[in-house]
Write a protein that holds these residues in place. Structure first.
Motif, PDB file in Angstrom:
ATOM      1  N   THR A  56     -27.810   0.855 -60.125  1.00  0.00           N
ATOM      2  CA  THR A  56     -28.746   0.693 -59.003  1.00  0.00           C
ATOM      3  C   THR A  56     -28.541  -0.705 -58.143  1.00  0.00           C
ATOM      4  O   THR A  56     -29.008  -0.606 -57.257  1.00  0.00           O
ATOM      5  CB  THR A  56     -30.239   0.675 -59.888  1.00  0.00           C
ATOM      6  OG1 THR A  56     -30.378   1.764 -60.779  1.00  0.00           O
ATOM      7  CG2 THR A  56     -31.318   0.621 -58.773  1.00  0.00           C
ATOM      8  N   VAL A  57     -28.349  -1.622 -59.151  1.00  0.00           N
ATOM      9  CA  VAL A  57     -28.151  -2.922 -58.438  1.00  0.00           C
ATOM     10  C   VAL A  57     -27.078  -2.789 -57.307  1.00  0.00           C
ATOM     11  O   VAL A  57     -27.110  -3.318 -56.197  1.00  0.00           O
ATOM     12  CB  VAL A  57     -27.668  -4.075 -59.260  1.00  0.00           C
ATOM     13  CG1 VAL A  57     -27.093  -5.376 -58.962  1.00  0.00           C
ATOM     14  CG2 VAL A  57     -28.836  -4.408 -60.345  1.00  0.00           C
ATOM     15  N   TRP A  76     -29.153   0.815 -65.070  1.00  0.00           N
ATOM     16  CA  TRP A  76     -29.667  -0.266 -64.090  1.00  0.00           C
ATOM     17  C   TRP A  76     -28.639  -0.891 -63.398  1.00  0.00           C
ATOM     18  O   TRP A  76     -28.844  -1.269 -62.159  1.00  0.00           O
ATOM     19  CB  TRP A  76     -30.786  -1.436 -64.837  1.00  0.00           C
ATOM     20  CG  TRP A  76     -29.820  -2.303 -65.666  1.00  0.00           C
ATOM     21  CD1 TRP A  76     -29.798  -2.184 -66.816  1.00  0.00           C
ATOM     22  CD2 TRP A  76     -29.191  -3.376 -65.374  1.00  0.00           C
ATOM     23  NE1 TRP A  76     -29.035  -3.133 -67.432  1.00  0.00           N
ATOM     24  CE2 TRP A  76     -28.389  -3.984 -66.401  1.00  0.00           C
ATOM     25  CE3 TRP A  76     -29.090  -4.084 -64.331  1.00  0.00           C
ATOM     26  CZ2 TRP A  76     -27.962  -5.262 -66.486  1.00  0.00           C
ATOM     27  CZ3 TRP A  76     -28.287  -5.350 -64.138  1.00  0.00           C
ATOM     28  CH2 TRP A  76     -27.560  -5.934 -65.176  1.00  0.00           C
ATOM     29  N   ALA A 116     -28.487  -1.035 -54.390  1.00  0.00           N
ATOM     30  CA  ALA A 116     -29.674  -1.728 -53.559  1.00  0.00           C
ATOM     31  C   ALA A 116     -29.164  -2.770 -52.813  1.00  0.00           C
ATOM     32  O   ALA A 116     -29.706  -2.983 -51.672  1.00  0.00           O
ATOM     33  CB  ALA A 116     -30.545  -2.335 -54.812  1.00  0.00           C
ATOM     34  N   CYS A 167     -34.421  -2.337 -56.213  1.00  0.00           N
ATOM     35  CA  CYS A 167     -34.056  -1.469 -57.593  1.00  0.00           C
ATOM     36  C   CYS A 167     -35.321  -0.713 -58.080  1.00  0.00           C
ATOM     37  O   CYS A 167     -35.029   0.128 -58.658  1.00  0.00           O
ATOM     38  CB  CYS A 167     -33.443  -2.531 -58.474  1.00  0.00           C
ATOM     39  SG  CYS A 167     -32.049  -3.388 -58.064  1.00  0.00           S
TER      40      CYS A 167
END
Length: 280
Positions: free
Chosen positions: A156-157, A153, A160, A139
């Motif tokens: 992004t997880v 965020w 990822a 991440c």
């Protein structure tokens, strides 16, 4: 006699055939589950503050689900999502986790066997924690190269964990090696596969692109007739459905809302068929 497997992160499905004392072959499943809560950070634009992670120990294939609350009902849904429709056929599943009651209750509601670690005692679900470190490192790298703002965020997880699944080698377990550390012939093919390939038995056929890459996708809604039918967007990852299946659908972040209006709500993360988009 059967030998259990170990997995990392939240839900680990270990599909292994082991001999029983007389006649049958039993399928043994072991899942590892955990949740990660980050302190001293702002909520995401979607209101998430924690992440429930699941990982199959045998293949190493994992799942990470951002969540606004830590409740057992949500974790149960995540377990069912990871296992898919064949879940009822797996009668012997052990879930290893920390001592969080919301996880233990979700495991028991699934009819599985819980095996939590001792509270406030080392080690705390160490295999899962190692997978967490890999996820967090991925991440950080994705956010750095994409310049994605902090409120996004949780997007992004979702990118990822799949990036790890489709690029990282499948898990290499102790019983797959001989005394000298060399892999056994029956596991040679698995060791050449990624986590996704070992988990599904087939390669991943989606686009493998960096997080936040500029794309153009077809969107005719509210389009002026004198302008192109395509709109700019950001590649946010792959749309994964129940049973950890990919069905040729990707997630696109609307460029105007993400970087012009600074609105990172999930409503602006659109699902788009792979054939209806192109990379710049």
């Amino acid at each position: 006699r059967s030998t259990p497997l170990y997995s990392s992160a939240a839900s680990d499905v270990y599909k292994r055939q082991a001999e029983t004392t007389d006649r049958t072959i039993a399928e043994i499943g072991i899942r590892f589950t955990d949740r990660r809560t980050w302190k001293n950070i702002s909520l995401s634009a979607c209101g998430n503050c924690s992440c429930h992670t699941i990982c199959d120990h045998w293949s190493g294939c994992g799942l990470a689900v951002p969540s606004p609350k830590r409740i057992s009902e949500k974790y149960e849904i995540n377990f069912r999502f990871f296992s898919g429709q064949k879940n009822d056929e797996r009668l012997h599943i052990i879930v290893k986790s920390d001592a969080a009651l919301e996880i233990i209750n979700a495991v028991r509601a699934m009819g599985w066997l819980d095996e939590p670690s001792l509270a406030n005692t080392w080690p705390h679900n160490s295999i899962q924690e190692r997978w967490h470190r890999t996820l967090e490192d991925c991440c950080r790298a994705a956010n750095l190269q994409s310049a994605m703002p902090e409120p996004a965020w949780d997007h992004t997880v979702l990118y990822a964990y799949m990036a790890i699944n489709i690029t990282k080698h499948a898990a290499r377990l102790p019983h797959e090696k001989d005394a000298a550390g060399n892999f056994l012939p029956e596991y040679k093919q698995k060791w050449s596969q990624t986590c996704w390939e070992a988990h599904h038995g087939e390669s991943f056929d989606g686009p493998i692109e960096p997080y936040g890459r500029l794309v153009y996708y077809l969107d005719k809604k509210d389009r002026h007739p004198m302008f192109a039918a395509t709109k700019p967007g950001l590649f946010l990852g792959w749309d994964i459905t129940a049973g950890m299946r990919y069905r040729d659908v990707v997630i696109i972040g609307d460029y105007d809302n993400f970087f012009v209006k600074d609105d990172f709500n999930d409503g602006y993360a659109k699902r788009c068929q792979k054939k209806r988009m192109s990379f710049s």
